[in-house]
Design a protein around this motif. Sequence first.
Motif, mmCIF file in Angstrom:
data_model
loop_
_atom_site.group_PDB
_atom_site.id
_atom_site.type_symbol
_atom_site.label_atom_id
_atom_site.label_comp_id
_atom_site.label_asym_id
_atom_site.label_seq_id
_atom_site.Cartn_x
_atom_site.Cartn_y
_atom_site.Cartn_z
ATOM 1 N N UNK A 274 0.834 -1.196 0.000
ATOM 2 C CA UNK A 274 0.000 0.000 0.000
ATOM 3 C C UNK A 274 0.874 1.253 0.000
ATOM 4 N N UNK A 275 0.461 2.252 -0.759
ATOM 5 C CA UNK A 275 1.152 3.539 -0.781
ATOM 6 C C UNK A 275 0.808 4.292 0.494
ATOM 7 N N UNK A 276 1.814 4.766 1.202
ATOM 8 C CA UNK A 276 1.631 5.355 2.534
ATOM 9 C C UNK A 276 1.583 6.879 2.445
ATOM 10 N N UNK A 277 0.502 7.461 2.936
ATOM 11 C CA UNK A 277 0.294 8.901 2.832
ATOM 12 C C UNK A 277 0.131 9.510 4.224
ATOM 13 N N UNK B 55 -3.899 1.935 -0.426
ATOM 14 C CA UNK B 55 -3.337 3.062 0.314
ATOM 15 C C UNK B 55 -3.490 2.849 1.818
ATOM 16 N N UNK B 56 -2.574 3.423 2.556
ATOM 17 C CA UNK B 56 -2.747 3.619 3.993
ATOM 18 C C UNK B 56 -2.480 5.091 4.265
ATOM 19 N N UNK C 74 10.393 9.972 7.893
ATOM 20 C CA UNK C 74 10.048 10.141 6.487
ATOM 21 C C UNK C 74 10.148 8.833 5.718
ATOM 22 N N UNK C 75 10.968 7.906 6.204
ATOM 23 C CA UNK C 75 11.121 6.624 5.518
ATOM 24 C C UNK C 75 9.872 5.763 5.626
ATOM 25 N N UNK C 76 8.942 6.149 6.502
ATOM 26 C CA UNK C 76 7.710 5.380 6.694
ATOM 27 C C UNK C 76 6.550 5.917 5.854
ATOM 28 N N UNK C 77 6.821 6.920 5.019
ATOM 29 C CA UNK C 77 5.793 7.502 4.159
ATOM 30 C C UNK C 77 6.277 7.557 2.721
ATOM 31 N N UNK D 268 11.452 15.546 4.490
ATOM 32 C CA UNK D 268 10.618 14.659 3.665
ATOM 33 C C UNK D 268 11.042 14.732 2.202
ATOM 34 N N UNK D 269 11.341 15.941 1.730
ATOM 35 C CA UNK D 269 11.784 16.104 0.344
ATOM 36 C C UNK D 269 13.112 15.396 0.109
ATOM 37 N N UNK D 270 14.023 15.490 1.070
ATOM 38 C CA UNK D 270 15.324 14.830 0.941
ATOM 39 C C UNK D 270 15.187 13.317 0.878
ATOM 40 N N UNK D 271 14.149 12.782 1.505
ATOM 41 C CA UNK D 271 13.891 11.339 1.477
ATOM 42 C C UNK D 271 13.107 10.919 0.228
#
Length: 346
Positions: free
Chosen positions: A32-35, A67-68, A98-101, A127-130
């Motif tokens: 699932x894509x994480x948002x 999705x989640x 950020x690695x979890x999204x 978040x952008x850097x990840x």
Amino acid sequence: MTNQHRQRTFDSRFKRSNQAYLKESETSSAPAIRIGFVLREHFSMMAFTAAVDAIVTANLLSSTPLYSFRTLSLDGSAIRSDLGIEISVDGALQSQSSSELDMLFVCGGLRCNLQPDRALQDRLRDAAQHGLILGGLWNGSYLLAQAGLMDGYECTVHPESRDGLQETCPRVTLSANPYVIDRERVSCAGASSALSMMLAVIGQHYGNEVVRGIEEILSCDKIGEIPERPMPCTAIDPALPEPLQAVLQLMEANIEEPLGMEELAGLVNLSRRQIERLFHRYIDSTPSKYYLELRITRARRLLLQTNETIAAITVACGFVSTTHFSHCYRDYFGQSPSQARQNRGR
């Protein structure tokens, strides 16, 4: 002769309606894509729920989640929406890895404070850097732009915030469109465009068939300029030729006692061959297969939503016997009607 089970597949229109009930092999097996949704004080509840509604409905069309999502505030405290309703969040952006999204949306609103927030900017830059895809609802893109994360990108924002964004962030390409997707940046200007934006995002992830399935569910009561018009039981594309629409409507109105092809042809003043050509050109199916899928879809709904007997459902959906119904149901869904009923709600 082999006894191997022959699996049928739905044509696209009915596959959308039945996607969540098909065998696992026919649905997405990807994670699932994480948002994450960052809620700001006085965020637009309507914009937020429109975006969430799209992804939750996408999940309903699949046997595995597409999705989640989780809600976040900067420090994890509850946030008051523009409606004055206090919303508890799932966590704090400051401690969210950020690695979890995969995606992160900033949810703004008309009365949101747009003064630069260093702590928020730092988390958004991380978040952008990840490599997360970043988005803004209402004026959320303004807050992304303040962090320098919209430089070189096109975005949109609520008209009330356009002047400020143009003045303070000259490297941003500001669009007048209701929503914009530019590479890793996504933005919408208000509540109504939030749904359209999210549908476009979902289309990029999973294709237009999933989007059309979501639209069928969420647009069932769309009435336009004729409030007295009744809702159709199934969505018939008004762009289809009128003779084809007439055939589809006749099929929908005659499920318990299905009409034969010659009867259908006579009622719409077409030849059987003309009807077959219309189905091939516009629906990519045959009339008989479409009619069967219409009936088996109704049968699935009755089976899972009511306590009617399988025998009664067999009759109500135009099958000649419970054995015939059971074979057809298993062909499409990979299990018998009795097994499907036993498994409902699991």
